[in-house]
Structures are given as C-alpha cells and as structure tokens.
Design a protein around this motif. Sequence first.
Motif, PDB file in Angstrom:
ATOM      1  N   UNK A 317      18.276 -27.371  -3.491  1.00 45.20           N
ATOM      2  CA  UNK A 317      17.379 -27.847  -4.546  1.00 45.20           C
ATOM      3  C   UNK A 317      17.117 -26.811  -5.632  1.00 45.20           C
ATOM      4  N   UNK A 318      17.506 -25.551  -5.395  1.00 43.39           N
ATOM      5  CA  UNK A 318      17.251 -24.559  -6.429  1.00 43.39           C
ATOM      6  C   UNK A 318      17.098 -23.156  -5.886  1.00 43.39           C
ATOM      7  N   UNK A 319      16.511 -22.285  -6.734  1.00 40.52           N
ATOM      8  CA  UNK A 319      16.354 -20.870  -6.408  1.00 40.52           C
ATOM      9  C   UNK A 319      14.995 -20.385  -6.891  1.00 40.52           C
ATOM     10  N   UNK A 320      14.328 -19.581  -6.060  1.00 41.92           N
ATOM     11  CA  UNK A 320      13.091 -18.918  -6.468  1.00 41.92           C
ATOM     12  C   UNK A 320      13.206 -17.449  -6.076  1.00 41.92           C
ATOM     13  N   UNK A 321      12.395 -16.593  -6.738  1.00 40.84           N
ATOM     14  CA  UNK A 321      12.455 -15.176  -6.420  1.00 40.84           C
ATOM     15  C   UNK A 321      11.070 -14.556  -6.491  1.00 40.84           C
ATOM     16  N   UNK A 322      10.942 -13.445  -5.827  1.00 39.73           N
ATOM     17  CA  UNK A 322       9.726 -12.637  -5.894  1.00 39.73           C
ATOM     18  C   UNK A 322      10.159 -11.173  -5.913  1.00 39.73           C
ATOM     19  N   UNK A 323       9.432 -10.351  -6.649  1.00 39.30           N
ATOM     20  CA  UNK A 323       9.825  -8.950  -6.740  1.00 39.30           C
ATOM     21  C   UNK A 323       8.603  -8.052  -6.784  1.00 39.30           C
ATOM     22  N   UNK A 324       8.838  -6.784  -6.467  1.00 36.57           N
ATOM     23  CA  UNK A 324       7.751  -5.805  -6.437  1.00 36.57           C
ATOM     24  C   UNK A 324       8.333  -4.418  -6.679  1.00 36.57           C
ATOM     25  N   UNK A 325       7.447  -3.535  -7.167  1.00 33.69           N
ATOM     26  CA  UNK A 325       7.847  -2.149  -7.412  1.00 33.69           C
ATOM     27  C   UNK A 325       7.447  -1.303  -6.210  1.00 33.69           C
ATOM     28  N   UNK A 326       8.431  -0.637  -5.630  1.00 30.11           N
ATOM     29  CA  UNK A 326       8.166   0.326  -4.560  1.00 30.11           C
ATOM     30  C   UNK A 326       8.171   1.717  -5.186  1.00 30.11           C
ATOM     31  N   UNK A 327       7.002   2.344  -5.161  1.00 28.28           N
ATOM     32  CA  UNK A 327       6.856   3.694  -5.721  1.00 28.28           C
ATOM     33  C   UNK A 327       6.925   4.703  -4.584  1.00 28.28           C
ATOM     34  N   UNK A 328       7.924   5.591  -4.643  1.00 29.17           N
ATOM     35  CA  UNK A 328       8.067   6.638  -3.627  1.00 29.17           C
ATOM     36  C   UNK A 328       7.228   7.838  -4.072  1.00 29.17           C
ATOM     37  N   UNK A 329       6.264   8.220  -3.242  1.00 33.23           N
ATOM     38  CA  UNK A 329       5.280   9.244  -3.616  1.00 33.23           C
ATOM     39  C   UNK A 329       5.425  10.487  -2.738  1.00 33.23           C
ATOM     40  N   UNK A 330       4.921  11.599  -3.283  1.00 36.63           N
ATOM     41  CA  UNK A 330       4.803  12.820  -2.490  1.00 36.63           C
ATOM     42  C   UNK A 330       3.353  13.288  -2.533  1.00 36.63           C
ATOM     43  N   UNK A 331       2.926  13.903  -1.460  1.00 40.77           N
ATOM     44  CA  UNK A 331       1.548  14.395  -1.399  1.00 40.77           C
ATOM     45  C   UNK A 331       1.384  15.625  -2.317  1.00 40.77           C
ATOM     46  N   UNK A 332       0.193  15.813  -2.864  1.00 43.64           N
ATOM     47  CA  UNK A 332      -0.050  17.017  -3.685  1.00 43.64           C
ATOM     48  C   UNK A 332       0.102  18.291  -2.845  1.00 43.64           C
ATOM     49  N   UNK A 333       0.680  19.313  -3.478  1.00 49.36           N
ATOM     50  CA  UNK A 333       0.736  20.629  -2.836  1.00 49.36           C
ATOM     51  C   UNK A 333       0.566  21.711  -3.897  1.00 49.36           C
ATOM     52  N   UNK A 334       0.100  22.906  -3.443  1.00 50.56           N
ATOM     53  CA  UNK A 334      -0.132  24.042  -4.346  1.00 50.56           C
ATOM     54  C   UNK A 334       1.186  24.793  -4.530  1.00 50.56           C
ATOM     55  N   UNK A 335       1.563  24.987  -5.782  1.00 53.49           N
ATOM     56  CA  UNK A 335       2.793  25.699  -6.085  1.00 53.49           C
ATOM     57  C   UNK A 335       2.470  27.174  -6.392  1.00 53.49           C
TER      58      UNK A 335
END
Length: 420
Positions: A317-335
């Motif tokens: 009968x057709x096509x439907x879609x759903x999408x989302x942004x996956x953001x890959x994060x890193x924890x803060x650290x002192x440089x």
Amino acid sequence: QFDAKTGQITLKHKSNTTKQAGELVCRVENAAGTTDASVTLDVQALPVITKKLVDQEVMVNNEIRFVAEITGSPQPTITWLKDDQPLKADDNHIVQTEGNSQILIIKNAKSTDEGKYKVVAENSLGHVESQGTLAVNEEPMIDQPFGDVTSPVGTDIHLTCKLIGGRPKAQLTWLKNGKEFKGDDRHVITMPDEKNGGICELFIKSLDETDNQSKYTLVAKNKCGTKEIHSNITVKAPLEFTQPLKDQDVLSQSNVILQVETNGIPKPTVKWYFNDQELKNTPKTKTETKGNVHTLTLNKVDLPDDGIYKAVATNPDGTVETKAHVSVCTKPKVEGKVTDVTTTIGEGAELKTKFSAIPKPQVTWYKEKDTTPLKPDANIDIVELEDGTSILKFKSTDLINTGAYIAKAVNKVGEVESKI
C-alpha cells in the motif's frame, strides 16, 4: 371316462390352474364317422403377486419405474396409491399394463413424488398389495457465492448464503485455509434450519491480522454431489509507525539501540539507513524484527557514527519513514595542567583552564566552598575561547579574592571540575 350305459363322457381335473382355463373339445369317433362337442372351462383364482415392488432412489428430474407382476382370475382390478391416497394418472405419472406386468412410470421425479407407493390387485375372490418407497435425491445447491472481502482492521463481516435443496440432507463443513474450522469466540457459525429459512453464516467479529489472507470455504455434501463456495479475506490497516525514532545523545564507545514499532496490514518490511545509505548486518550494526518491533543496534559508536538514522517501512500500500539524529558525545575533560596564580593587591589576575568535550560544555565558575556561581560584574569578567579555554578575569584584586576557584564544565553526557 365313458359310461356305456348312459353314453356320458366325463373329464376330471384333480387340481385346476388358470392355465387349464379355456375351450375344451370332446371328439367321438367310430367307423361311421366323427362328432365333436365343446365346453368352456372357467378357472378362477385369487390375485397373486409374483414380483413385488422394490424401494427405489432416483435423482431429481429423472425417470423412475415401479413394476409388479400380478396374476389372477378373473383379471384383477389394479389400483395405485401414494401415501395411501389414490394416485391420479397424468402426463408425469403414467400407469401401464403389459401382460401380467403392472407399471407406474414417473417421468420427471420431483421432491413431491417422494413417499410410499402401493399397488393393489383385487377380484371377486380377494385382493393383494405390494408396497415400495421412493426417495428423490438431489445435489445440494447454494443460492449465491460469498465473494472476496476486503475490509479495514477492527470491522465485522458476515459471510452469508442460503442452502437450497439437497436430498438426502447435506452435511455442511466450514474450512479455513483448507482445514476444518469449528469457529471460536470471534468466529461464530450459524447452521441452517427451518427457523432461519436455510441461512448459513460465518460472522467474523473485529477483523485482525490473523484473518488477513485467510480463505474460508463452505462445503455442502451429500451422496449425490458436493458444492463449495469460497471467500478470500483481505484485512487492511494503515501503514504507520506507532513508535517512531527520537533524537538521541549517546556517549562515545557505548552501544546504541534504535527501535521502532510499525502498524500495517499487509505486514510491512523495514529497512534501516544511515545518512541515506542502507545498513546491513555487520559486526558494527545489527538489525532484527520481532513481531511489529524492529531494532537497530550500533556497537561501540564513535564520532563517525554521528548522523541521521532512518527507518523505512514498506508494504504493497505504500511507504512511510521515521528518522532521528544520533549525536555521539564525549564527556568533558580538563586539557593540560592548571597553573595557580599569584598577584599583588590592586593588580589584575587571570585564572585559566581548558576543557574538551562534544558537545562543547557549559563552564561555570565558583569560589571554593561557595555554591553561588560567579557572574561578570564591574571587577569580574568571564571569557570563553574557541579552543575550549575558559578565563576568569579580575580587573583588580584584594585580600578578599584570595582562595581556590572551581571551573565546572557540564554537557549532556557528563561533567568535570578544574581547581585553581
């Protein structure tokens, strides 16, 4: 025997039969000539049935004959009865006599001809009778086909027909996908009887996915033949995601699960995409489906895995879609190392610390043992550089400014503190 004294001639029969009936001639001869004398012998007998009627079956609209062999003298009078009532001869019910054979011909048998038939033979000496039963058979008939049905999920449908005729009474059987089906709480079967006028029905309440592409068959069968009617059921449900994708912030090197739930009949297939490139099962990515739930698992995500993930569901009968942004994060650290600052009263001072994180962290400055964040004012300024360095600036210092200061960096996945 000849009596010479009286001149009387006598012929004696010890046991007369109807075969001996008729004209007898007595002939007398001598040298002078010949003379004849005739006499008629009338032998009377009770009617006798030498061949009885037999029970018979006939298909509707076909011809059938009842035959009985009957003798008697005088010739008996023949009467035919149906269900103990005199049978009137007509174009469809013909009575014949051929010698001793008494024949009833039914040219075009109908269901109304079914019953008990009797032939009665009667003369002056008595009467006899013979009886036979006629059964008129016909194949069962069904008034109309069900036809195929396409209906939305959750609706009710009725598969209804009327059974016509069928002699002997037809046996009815419902099949689902070729196997006998007795019905259940959601599939209610009504069989024909005198009260409902021969109506046969399958009522399906609230169609669901298990009914889709089911073939229901009604079989009407007796010894004369079989009739079948069918219905193929197609259940429709709108194609949609009942659980769509949502944006996610995930920690680098963690496992990520993306999950959607679909609705739709026919059942859809689901494909997964990353930045519009179809994903296959690899050591990095795994897709699986259980029922209507479809899952994409990403193992130990890293910065290159950041992007748009899409699930595409397709059916006829057709096509439907759903999408989302996956953001890959890193924890803060002192440089790097933090350097303490020494200054003279009245002079300025700068406290610096550098942080790294994805996404860029929010940095807040505190004086140690004071939970109130420091804000820019006439003497204080806070500067954030592009490289992640945060600077707390004092334009002029006093003894009250002496002490340790805390820079706290926070983002979506963690936090860290730097003490100066």
